[in-house]
Design a protein around this motif. Sequence first.
Motif, short mmCIF file in Angstrom:
data_model
loop_
_atom_site.label_atom_id
_atom_site.label_comp_id
_atom_site.label_asym_id
_atom_site.label_seq_id
_atom_site.Cartn_x
_atom_site.Cartn_y
_atom_site.Cartn_z
N GLN A 54 33.82 66.48 10.16
CA GLN A 54 34.18 65.22 9.37
C GLN A 54 35.63 66.34 9.08
N ASN A 55 35.36 67.51 9.16
CA ASN A 55 37.10 68.38 9.03
C ASN A 55 38.16 67.45 9.72
N ALA A 56 37.42 67.32 11.54
CA ALA A 56 38.68 66.83 12.02
C ALA A 56 38.54 65.36 12.05
N LEU A 57 37.94 64.85 11.20
CA LEU A 57 38.86 63.28 10.56
C LEU A 57 39.64 63.91 9.76
N LEU B 29 35.24 60.49 16.64
CA LEU B 29 34.32 61.23 15.56
C LEU B 29 33.56 60.53 14.37
N GLU B 30 33.71 59.22 14.37
CA GLU B 30 33.80 58.75 13.49
C GLU B 30 32.07 57.95 14.29
N ASP B 31 32.49 57.80 15.05
CA ASP B 31 30.47 57.54 15.82
C ASP B 31 29.66 59.21 15.81
N LYS B 32 30.46 60.34 15.98
CA LYS B 32 29.79 61.73 15.92
C LYS B 32 29.43 61.79 14.36
#
Length: 131
Positions: free
Chosen positions: A41-44, A76-79
């Motif tokens: 979430q932070n990376a996104l 990232l969204e998938d993760k």
Amino acid sequence: MQGNLPPEAQEKIEQLQDLQETAQQVAVQKQEAETGLTEAQNALDELENIDEETTMYRSVGELLVETDYDQAEEDLEDKVDSLELRVETLEKQEERVQDQFEGLQDELEELLGGGMGGGPSPAGGPGAGGA
């Protein structure tokens, strides 16, 4: 002490110990999933602050491979989606283990005539800690 207990009570105590171990394993898995979710979430969130033309890389094993903005965002969204589902599943598993633990504890107390105060129950029972 367990040598003086009826075999049925000894079996319940072993089942309680097994459930306690299962609860600890689930708690560790849940913590790891929550940590991964927070990182994703932070990376996104950080991705929103990056220009879409910036060269980006993603980790593939020991390698860094160039990727584009849209692919990085999609990955990232998938993760995040996957980890949210994993955390939810582990929370449900924690609840089931806790319910089984309490049921077995009640059965053991009945078996021993209700005088089990402070028996093999871990501090707070399985899943007592939590986020």
